[in-house]
Enzyme design. Structure first.
Site, PDB file in Angstrom:
ATOM      1  N   HIS A  33       1.115  -1.067   0.179  1.00 25.08           N
ATOM      2  CA  HIS A  33       0.084   0.181  -0.095  1.00 25.08           C
ATOM      3  C   HIS A  33       0.822   1.341   0.129  1.00 25.08           C
ATOM      4  O   HIS A  33       2.128   1.185  -0.171  1.00 25.08           O
ATOM      5  CB  HIS A  33      -1.084   0.034   1.089  1.00 25.08           C
ATOM      6  CG  HIS A  33      -0.314   0.043   2.337  1.00 25.08           C
ATOM      7  ND1 HIS A  33       0.418   0.900   3.048  1.00 25.08           N
ATOM      8  CD2 HIS A  33      -0.613  -1.094   3.628  1.00 25.08           C
ATOM      9  CE1 HIS A  33       0.769   0.407   4.340  1.00 25.08           C
ATOM     10  NE2 HIS A  33       0.027  -0.362   4.592  1.00 25.08           N
TER      11      HIS A  33
ATOM     12  N   HIS B  49       3.961   1.486   2.288  1.00 23.07           N
ATOM     13  CA  HIS B  49       5.281   0.822   1.756  1.00 23.07           C
ATOM     14  C   HIS B  49       5.875   1.351   0.699  1.00 23.07           C
ATOM     15  O   HIS B  49       7.127   1.618   0.502  1.00 23.07           O
ATOM     16  CB  HIS B  49       4.814  -0.786   1.141  1.00 23.07           C
ATOM     17  CG  HIS B  49       4.215  -1.617   2.077  1.00 23.07           C
ATOM     18  ND1 HIS B  49       3.064  -1.990   2.061  1.00 23.07           N
ATOM     19  CD2 HIS B  49       4.537  -2.032   3.480  1.00 23.07           C
ATOM     20  CE1 HIS B  49       2.526  -2.531   2.970  1.00 23.07           C
ATOM     21  NE2 HIS B  49       3.515  -2.811   3.796  1.00 23.07           N
TER      22      HIS B  49
ATOM     23  N   CYS C   2       2.936 -12.186  19.827  1.00 21.70           N
ATOM     24  CA  CYS C   2       2.031 -11.684  18.849  1.00 21.70           C
ATOM     25  C   CYS C   2       2.387 -12.196  17.307  1.00 21.70           C
ATOM     26  O   CYS C   2       3.516 -11.741  17.172  1.00 21.70           O
ATOM     27  CB  CYS C   2       1.976 -10.205  18.876  1.00 21.70           C
ATOM     28  SG  CYS C   2       0.798  -9.678  17.424  1.00 21.70           S
TER      29      CYS C   2
ATOM     30  N   CYS D  73       2.655  -9.206  14.815  1.00 23.86           N
ATOM     31  CA  CYS D  73       4.016  -8.512  15.108  1.00 23.86           C
ATOM     32  C   CYS D  73       5.193  -9.189  14.829  1.00 23.86           C
ATOM     33  O   CYS D  73       6.438  -9.111  14.512  1.00 23.86           O
ATOM     34  CB  CYS D  73       4.262  -7.709  16.628  1.00 23.86           C
ATOM     35  SG  CYS D  73       3.012  -6.670  16.998  1.00 23.86           S
TER      36      CYS D  73
ATOM     37  N   CYS E  56      -2.956  -7.377  21.615  1.00 24.73           N
ATOM     38  CA  CYS E  56      -1.785  -6.688  21.450  1.00 24.73           C
ATOM     39  C   CYS E  56      -2.436  -5.579  21.000  1.00 24.73           C
ATOM     40  O   CYS E  56      -3.398  -5.532  20.130  1.00 24.73           O
ATOM     41  CB  CYS E  56      -1.391  -7.322  20.162  1.00 24.73           C
ATOM     42  SG  CYS E  56      -0.394  -6.486  19.067  1.00 24.73           S
TER      43      CYS E  56
ATOM     44  N   HIS F  79      -2.401  -4.964  16.988  1.00 23.83           N
ATOM     45  CA  HIS F  79      -3.195  -6.060  16.239  1.00 23.83           C
ATOM     46  C   HIS F  79      -4.774  -6.281  16.511  1.00 23.83           C
ATOM     47  O   HIS F  79      -5.677  -6.847  16.109  1.00 23.83           O
ATOM     48  CB  HIS F  79      -2.585  -7.366  15.889  1.00 23.83           C
ATOM     49  CG  HIS F  79      -1.613  -7.046  14.927  1.00 23.83           C
ATOM     50  ND1 HIS F  79      -0.060  -6.839  15.238  1.00 23.83           N
ATOM     51  CD2 HIS F  79      -1.260  -6.951  13.478  1.00 23.83           C
ATOM     52  CE1 HIS F  79       0.730  -6.387  14.229  1.00 23.83           C
ATOM     53  NE2 HIS F  79      -0.086  -6.437  13.151  1.00 23.83           N
TER      54      HIS F  79
ATOM     55  N   LYS G 287      -5.864   4.421  11.170  1.00 19.93           N
ATOM     56  CA  LYS G 287      -4.772   3.633  10.558  1.00 19.93           C
ATOM     57  C   LYS G 287      -5.140   3.069   9.309  1.00 19.93           C
ATOM     58  O   LYS G 287      -6.426   2.579   9.303  1.00 19.93           O
ATOM     59  CB  LYS G 287      -4.393   2.647  11.724  1.00 19.93           C
ATOM     60  CG  LYS G 287      -3.157   1.722  11.288  1.00 19.93           C
ATOM     61  CD  LYS G 287      -3.059   0.648  12.393  1.00 19.93           C
ATOM     62  CE  LYS G 287      -2.019  -0.128  12.024  1.00 19.93           C
ATOM     63  NZ  LYS G 287      -1.448  -1.030  12.862  1.00 19.93           N
TER      64      LYS G 287
ATOM     65  N   LYS H  67      -7.165  -3.097   5.768  1.00 17.08           N
ATOM     66  CA  LYS H  67      -8.231  -3.417   5.019  1.00 17.08           C
ATOM     67  C   LYS H  67      -9.631  -3.621   5.484  1.00 17.08           C
ATOM     68  O   LYS H  67     -10.457  -3.343   4.924  1.00 17.08           O
ATOM     69  CB  LYS H  67      -7.884  -4.997   4.593  1.00 17.08           C
ATOM     70  CG  LYS H  67      -7.052  -5.264   3.323  1.00 17.08           C
ATOM     71  CD  LYS H  67      -7.242  -6.555   2.746  1.00 17.08           C
ATOM     72  CE  LYS H  67      -6.433  -7.466   3.361  1.00 17.08           C
ATOM     73  NZ  LYS H  67      -6.048  -9.058   2.756  1.00 17.08           N
TER      74      LYS H  67
HETATM   75  N1  MSP Z   1       9.310  -7.369   7.702  1.00 15.35           N
HETATM   76  C1  MSP Z   1       9.424  -6.349   8.581  1.00 15.35           C
HETATM   77  C2  MSP Z   1      10.675  -5.500   8.232  1.00 15.35           C
HETATM   78  C3  MSP Z   1      11.836  -6.258   8.517  1.00 15.35           C
HETATM   79  S1  MSP Z   1      13.381  -5.268   7.795  1.00 15.35           S
HETATM   80  C4  MSP Z   1      14.553  -6.180   8.224  1.00 15.35           C
HETATM   81  C5  MSP Z   1       8.204  -5.502   8.445  1.00 15.35           C
HETATM   82  N2  MSP Z   1       7.588  -5.341   7.306  1.00 15.35           N
HETATM   83  S2  MSP Z   1       6.127  -4.658   6.841  1.00 15.35           S
HETATM   84  O1  MSP Z   1       5.786  -5.064   5.838  1.00 15.35           O
HETATM   85  O2  MSP Z   1       5.139  -4.551   8.057  1.00 15.35           O
HETATM   86  O3  MSP Z   1       6.819  -3.106   6.699  1.00 15.35           O
HETATM   87  C6  MSP Z   1       6.949  -2.124   7.761  1.00 15.35           C
HETATM   88  C7  MSP Z   1       7.451  -0.810   6.815  1.00 15.35           C
HETATM   89  O4  MSP Z   1       6.661  -0.468   5.920  1.00 15.35           O
HETATM   90  C8  MSP Z   1       7.531   0.441   7.799  1.00 15.35           C
HETATM   91  O5  MSP Z   1       8.687   0.465   8.568  1.00 15.35           O
HETATM   92  C9  MSP Z   1       7.410   1.528   6.972  1.00 15.35           C
HETATM   93  O6  MSP Z   1       8.726   1.520   6.014  1.00 15.35           O
HETATM   94  C10 MSP Z   1       6.443   0.825   5.722  1.00 15.35           C
HETATM   95  N3  MSP Z   1       4.994   1.202   6.180  1.00 15.35           N
HETATM   96  C11 MSP Z   1       3.940   0.399   6.557  1.00 15.35           C
HETATM   97  N4  MSP Z   1       2.857   1.174   6.779  1.00 15.35           N
HETATM   98  C12 MSP Z   1       3.135   2.248   6.868  1.00 15.35           C
HETATM   99  C13 MSP Z   1       2.429   3.476   6.914  1.00 15.35           C
HETATM  100  N5  MSP Z   1       1.008   3.635   7.274  1.00 15.35           N
HETATM  101  N6  MSP Z   1       3.133   4.751   6.881  1.00 15.35           N
HETATM  102  C14 MSP Z   1       4.411   4.764   6.592  1.00 15.35           C
HETATM  103  N7  MSP Z   1       5.138   3.740   6.348  1.00 15.35           N
HETATM  104  C15 MSP Z   1       4.680   2.498   6.541  1.00 15.35           C
HETATM  105  O7  MSP Z   1       7.934  -4.925   9.318  1.00 15.35           O
END
Ligand code: MSP
Length: 648
Positions: free
Chosen positions: A22, A25, A136, A139, A153, A156, A306, A309
């Site tokens: 999304h 990311h 969790c 997480c 948690c 979540h 936040k 989905k």
């Molecule tokens: N797989 C782990 C990361 C391992 S790195 C060694 C993880 N993945 S995640 O898919 O949850 O990605 C988290 C990251 O996605 C956040 O730290 C950020 O970079 C990005 N974001 C996910 N949602 C976000 C927002 N709502 N806003 C901004 N960035 C976001 O954690």
């Protein structure tokens, strides 16, 4: 160290494949892409890594729920990320998947090293123990009773699992003083500062040793010294940053980017502790360098909530690309907030912002300049005569913009880098207003016209280079309209700081930034003229539609200077700031306000009026005032707001 020529290694988190990408990311990935491209424009070697995190209990569970093997699930979902990045014109150097052999081999090598290592206290780094506690799955982390809210948690809103497992543990406690010291003296620099304070707070609260393995999770990398256990998903994920660049199989490449490079990890706050505490401790244990910078950008919410989905408010990056194209989507996401600040994504603002920044300030400018060169010089490079003050000051503005861009990149600030490029485009628009090339053409002043158009084309070239990390496709298209057949070769320090480089032929490109209009998609819309705005319409036309109203760009502006207009008793000439933009407007308010009363006031102006000359003085915009008989009052705000804020 961070000298501006040292190779820089920029990473995003590797994203979980339990879901599709999304805009959260996308944001991190676009920021990383921006910084990588920007460093290269500045002549700094850069390597950009992103990828997917594919192991762990949660992925195995999601795959099982969909009746496919974890590998099939991961293959399909890693592809979603790859395709999304392709559509957003993300040019990573490597896409790591934690199921790649290269990665799993690297993790095994790291675990062997860890198993053999002793900490600063002389004790083994890894020890066996029994984990009893909560976990969790959402997480993928162990969680304490203290952290729960109503037994759930907090991230979540699900109850954690209770685990009792034989695990291997990492003796974090042995490394904490060293990690804390590295952070305190910025050898690991955590940005922004508030995040550094947050991490230092964690050391005060105390941090437990952590488990590096899971006994009952099948989908993972087996511990080389005890294959009945798999590596804990974070212990598998964090080393992606080193396995990808040859930790286990290409030590020269590894030394270039990791040991001798400037390592910058980008992410949001959700995974700060893993990166700022666990990861440096793991690296110290295996005798490798720690990262230089951990940059925590803001967290996006949508309409105050936040993204999730279940709330149905997830913004799909593909939808943004469909409407605004890859460059528009990148620009809108990058400029939502200052990097580092949390914020609410205002999707309803996207069209307005796209039109203001890209269609008006940049697109119109390029099309005006190139069309005139085509018309008056047959598309050939205009011959340039002697320079006047206006020409010299635009050239200086381009040089300052280049310097501001370099500084912004050194500070990891895409926002300031983009502002430098757009400000230069706006300065070039003002240069046109001042030098009036259309009047020069009408009166046959060809030499002066050539100088003005050549100067403007150079400023546009520099603006395109500065904006190229934000708008990679469009910047190249702009350089093509200026005659560069290989625009890539112009994205260099020579291009950025140089002058008199546009080769021609100049050919307009009508498809550069088509305006977006909710009613008529892609319709061209002209700015409203003073006449249109001043003439009251016949009574039957007094009803205005929302769309007509929306065409007026009303902005807050600060009066920076004010003066009388010689020979015109009723007029004052105001210098105003609209955000970072400076303008001059002329207003008929001299009978009601003395110039000195106005300086520092925040007023409201119509910002998209065509520039006009009133009593020989340039006026670009109109202020709003209310009048009743002989009394006139400026329209102002009932509380402070910065200049440039939009009113609607
Ligand atoms: N797989 C782990 C990361 C391992 S790195 C060694 C993880 N993945 S995640 O898919 O949850 O990605 C988290 C990251 O996605 C956040 O730290 C950020 O970079 C990005 N974001 C996910 N949602 C976000 C927002 N709502 N806003 C901004 N960035 C976001 O954690």
């Amino acid at each position: 160290m961070n000298d501006r020529k040292q190779p820089i290694y920029i990473t995003t988190p590797i994203y979980y494949v339990n879901d599709k990408p999304h805009i959260g990311h996308a944001y991190t990935t676009i920021v990383a892409d921006y910084l990588t491209r920007a460093c290269r424009v500045l002549g700094r070697p850069a390597f950009f890594l992103t990828g997917t995190d594919e192991h762990g209990a949660r992925i195995a569970q999601v795959a099982a729920e969909h009746g496919v093997t974890p590998q099939t699930w991961c293959d399909e979902h890693a592809e979603h990320f790859r395709r999304t990045w392709e559509r957003l014109d993300i040019a990573y150097d490597h896409f790591i998947r934690t199921t790649d052999d290269r990665h799993t081999n690297g993790v095994s090598r790291m675990l062997e090293r860890m198993r053999a290592a002793t900490g600063p206290d002389g004790q083994p780094v890894i020890y066996e123990g029994v984990y009893e506690g909560l976990y969790c799955l959402g997480c993928e982390k162990f969680i304490t009773e203290k952290e729960l809210v109503d037994g759930m948690c907090p991230a979540h809103l699900t109850p954690p699992q209770r685990l009792t497992e034989r695990n291997y543990f990492f003796r974090l406690s042995a490394f904490l003083p060293q990690v804390e010291d590295l952070i305190r003296r910025d050898a690991i620099r955590i940005l922004p500062d508030e995040r550094k304070r947050e991490v230092l707070g964690l050391f005060k609260q105390g941090l437990d040793d952590f488990s590096i393995s899971r006994e009952k999770v099948d989908w993972g990398v087996p511990l080389p010294f005890d294959p009945s256990q798999n590596a804990y998903v974070w212990v598998d994920a964090l080393p992606n940053y080193i396995t990808s660049i040859g930790y286990a199989d290409d030590r020269d490449h590894f030394a270039r980017w990791w040991t001798n490079g400037h390592v910058v990890h980008l992410m949001a706050k959700d995974i700060l502790k893993f990166h700022a505490v666990f990861w440096p401790a793991m690296l110290l244990a295996i005798g490798e360098e720690t990262p230089d910078v951990i940059f925590i950008h803001g967290y996006f919410t949508v309409n105050g909530q936040k993204m999730s989905k279940s709330l149905g408010n997830v913004i799909d990056p593909h939808a943004l690309v469909d409407v605004f194209g890859p460059d528009g989507a990148r620009h809108l996401l990058l400029t939502q907030f200052q990097l580092g600040q949390d914020g609410d994504v205002k999707a309803q603002e996207f069209v307005r912002q796209f039109n203001a920044d890209l269609a008006n300030d940049l697109g119109n400018l390029v099309s005006r300049a190139v069309t005139m060169i085509e018309r008056h010089f047959d598309g050939r490079k205009p011959p340039s005569g002697g320079l006047e003050e206006a020409d010299r000051s635009l050239r200086e503005a381009a040089q300052s913009a280049a310097a501001a861009f370099a500084e912004a990149v050194a500070q990891y600030s895409p926002n300031s880098g983009i502002a430098a490029g757009l400000d230069l485009a706006r300065a070039t628009n003002r240069y046109f207003d001042r030098t009036q090339p259309w009047a020069l053409a009408k009166t046959g002043q060809t030499e002066r016209l050539g100088t003005v158009l050549a100067t403007a084309a150079e400023a546009i070239r520099v603006a395109a280079i500065i904006l190229s990390p934000d708008l990679p496709g469009k910047a190249r298209a702009i350089l093509k309209t200026l005659g560069f057949t290989d625009p890539e070769s112009e994205l260099t320090p020579e291009g950025l700081y140089g002058w008199d480089r546009c080769p021609g032929p100049f050919r307009p490109d009508g498809s550069l930034f088509p305006r977006h209009d909710k009613r008529k998609p892609q319709a061209q819309e002209k700015p409203v003229s003073h006449e249109q705005a001043e003439k009251p319409g016949p009574p039957t036309e007094n009803v205005v539609s929302i769309d007509e109203f929306a065409r007026l760009q009303l902005r807050t502006a600060e009066v920076v200077a004010a003066d009388r207009v010689a020979g015109a008793d009723r007029l004052l000439k105001l210098e105003i700031a609209i955000g970072t933009e400076r303008r001059q407007i002329v207003a008929g308010i001299a009978a009601h306000y003395a110039p000195e009363d106005l300086v520092g006031k925040t007023i409201i102006v119509v910002a998209n009026l065509k520039p006009a000359t009133i009593r020989g003085v340039q006026s670009h915009g109109m202020l709003l005032a209310a009048s009743d008989g002989d009394t006139l009052r400026l329209v102002t705000l009932d509380g402070p707001l910065p200049s440039g804020a939009s009113i609607g």
